[in-house]
Design an enzyme around this catalytic site. Sequence first.
Site: not given
Length: 185
Positions: A37, A110, A139
Amino acid sequence: MRLYALCDTDTLAKHGVGYEEFVQRAKKFGAEVLQYRNKKGDVAAIKADLIALRRLWDGYLIVNDQYELASFCDGVHIGQEDLTAIDLDPVRAVKILKMAIGDDKIIGLSTHSQKEIEIANALDINYIGLGAYRSTTTKSDAKVLGEKLDAIAAFSRHPVAAIGGVKLDDQFRHVTYWVIGSGLL
């Protein structure tokens, strides 16, 4: 426990850890999947990193969001917003995504609630990420499910990867993969 290692570039930089060291730690802990990521890199940098990671990692390699780079790995993990950006109809969005990346690639999605899982159950995907289990620094806006995560996971017909603040010693009954990032550092 089956381990899914999250190789987040911001987290690695924060801890001063390179790809080789992270991959070695993921292997040491028995990770089966590695998700790359990079929320800030351009496509060329992400492509170069995927090529470098493929040389180091012989397990499943998944790219986050950048499905146009799926040819450099085994599949893609996308979020709800990424799916609706492809098409507002999730079934159609997954069909379009499969046409773009190929039927042989893994697709992870997700999810954050039972409702999103019920929608995902109708999709031709390989697994769901469910969370966040705990709050995380990567997040900040994530809805924390806490102890409810495992009960919600039971509604999925797909394998479930617990995401968001998961630790190696957490216990789940209905979760297939523990997604660990900074916990490996």
